[in-house]
Structures are given as structure tokens and as C-alpha cells.
Design a protein around this motif. Structure first.
Motif, PDB file in Angstrom:
ATOM      1  N   ALA A 101     -19.417   1.788   0.593  1.00 19.48           N
ATOM      2  CA  ALA A 101     -19.859   3.171   0.406  1.00 19.48           C
ATOM      3  C   ALA A 101     -21.162   3.439   1.154  1.00 19.48           C
ATOM      4  O   ALA A 101     -21.320   4.495   1.793  1.00 19.48           O
ATOM      5  N   ASN A 102     -22.110   2.513   1.105  1.00 17.90           N
ATOM      6  CA  ASN A 102     -23.394   2.710   1.781  1.00 17.90           C
ATOM      7  C   ASN A 102     -23.239   2.717   3.298  1.00 17.90           C
ATOM      8  O   ASN A 102     -23.890   3.498   4.002  1.00 17.90           O
ATOM      9  N   VAL A 103     -22.376   1.825   3.810  1.00 15.55           N
ATOM     10  CA  VAL A 103     -22.132   1.796   5.257  1.00 15.55           C
ATOM     11  C   VAL A 103     -21.491   3.099   5.721  1.00 15.55           C
ATOM     12  O   VAL A 103     -21.890   3.686   6.738  1.00 15.55           O
ATOM     13  N   LEU A 104     -20.485   3.566   4.982  1.00 11.85           N
ATOM     14  CA  LEU A 104     -19.836   4.828   5.339  1.00 11.85           C
ATOM     15  C   LEU A 104     -20.803   6.008   5.227  1.00 11.85           C
ATOM     16  O   LEU A 104     -20.785   6.918   6.070  1.00 11.85           O
ATOM     17  N   LEU A 105     -21.659   5.985   4.190  1.00 18.25           N
ATOM     18  CA  LEU A 105     -22.655   7.046   4.036  1.00 18.25           C
ATOM     19  C   LEU A 105     -23.613   7.062   5.224  1.00 18.25           C
ATOM     20  O   LEU A 105     -23.917   8.128   5.784  1.00 18.25           O
TER      21      LEU A 105
END
Length: 204
Positions: A56-60
């Protein structure tokens, strides 16, 4: 001779970009895979980071970078982010489905031979293989097994390509020893099975 041996190993690994990475012919790709897998293993296994949170953090972060890049490009008359077409081709789906179909049919054939055909020898082989996987898996978790698989995939092919003759001699010797031991175990198991099942197996 060396060239033909190298081409044989390269062809056995698929002969494409993956084979080049596994044989360290594209060293930057091999280093990237090694460093990336080591980083991910350390992140999830040692640092205790959660996979879902990481994704989720990478995609964000990726979405934020692309959004502000696009906005700044429109304000400053700069080129937009060079993104490829966001679609999966029908050819890719067809090829992936064909590979999956072959593997599933192979597994179903083995299951049919064991359950319906009563292939005792195949049953012993499958049971022993699953037991080995279960035994090895009891020492490591899934992520560590995947990481070890990546390390072995990057280490074994180039070593085999370099020392193929010596390794082949050792493998033939080990294969003969294992085969002789397997036959002893297999015969001992078959002797414990009722005679009418053995006769049916021989007739088949």
C-alpha cells in the motif's frame, strides 16, 4: 566444447532474458534480483514489516509521484510521465493459460493414476516428495524458502555451467546410489501389500 556446453545450459533455462540473469550474463539484472530479494527478505523477515502495508505504501508513493509529475508537467509545459499502455494483451493471457493448463493436467493425471489406477510406485514417489517438502518447510517459513530459492537460482546455474563435467559425474554416482536405495525401500513396501494387489499391478 565449452561454447556448446554453455549454450546447452542457457537453452535448458529457456534461452531468454531469464536465462541471461540466472547465468549472470546480464550482471546488472542479476545484481538487481539479488539485492532486491535480500532487501525484501530483510524487510519482512527481520524488520517485521507487514506485506500489505508495504504494498500500500509503495503504491501510494507511486501514485503521488505520478500525480505531481503530471500536474507539474501541465503547468511547466514539460512532457508527461512516460507510462506504457496499461493493459494486458490477449496473447499474454493465452500463453499463461496454456502453461497453467499443462501443469494442472499433469497434476490431475498423477492424481488419477494414484486414486483410480492404483499406481503404488507413483504413490510412494509423491508421498516421499511431499514428506521431504513438509520436513524442509518445518525449518523455514515460506518467505525464507522463496528467498533461498532465489539465492540457489542465482548460484547453481553458473556453477553448473562452469563445472558441468565434474558435477555430472557426481550426480550420476549419487543417482545410482539413491536409485538402489529407493528400489530396496520400494520392494520392501510392495512386499507388505496383499498379494492380489501385487498381481493386479503386474497385470497392468
Amino acid at each position: 566444447m565449452v561454447e556448446s556446453r554453455q549454450s546447452f545450459v542457457h537453452h535448458a533455462l529457456g534461452g531468454g532474458a531469464v536465462a541471461d540473469v540466472l547465468l549472470w550474463r546480464r550482471w546488472y539484472g542479476s545484481v538487481t534480483v539479488l539485492v532486491g530479494s535480500t532487501f525484501l527478505w530483510f524487510l519482512f523477515e527481520r524488520a517485521g514489516y507487514n506485506l500489505l502495508s508495504f504494498v500500500a505504501n509503495v503504491l501510494l508513493l507511486l501514485v503521488l509521484i505520478l500525480f505531481f509529475w503530471a500536474k507539474s508537467a501541465s503547468l511547466l509545459n514539460r512532457p508527461l510521465p512516460p507510462l506504457p499502455d496499461m493493459e494486458v494483451s490477449e496473447e499474454f493471457i493465452a500463453n499463461a493459460g496454456e502453461v497453467m493448463r499443462v501443469w494442472v493436467n499433469h497434476v490431475l493425471t498423477i492424481a488419477h493414476d494414484i486414486a483410480i489406477g492404483g499406481n503404488i510406485r507413483l504413490f510412494v514417489q509423491v508421498a516421499f516428495g511431499l514428506w521431504v517438502i513438509s520436513y524442509v518447510g518445518s525449518f523455514f517459513n515460506f518467505l525464507t524458502l522463496v528467498y533461498l530459492g532465489v539465492i540457489f537460482s542465482l548460484a547453481i546455474p553458473p556453477l553448473y555451467e562452469k563445472y558441468q563435467d565434474q558435477i555430472d559425474d557426481k550426480l550420476i554416482l549419487a543417482h545410482n546410489i539413491i536409485l538402489s536405495q529407493y528400489k530396496k525401500i520400494d520392494d520392501a513396501i510392495l512386499k507388505k501389500i496383499p498379494m492380489h494387489l501385487n498381481k493386479e499391478k503386474k497385470i497392468q
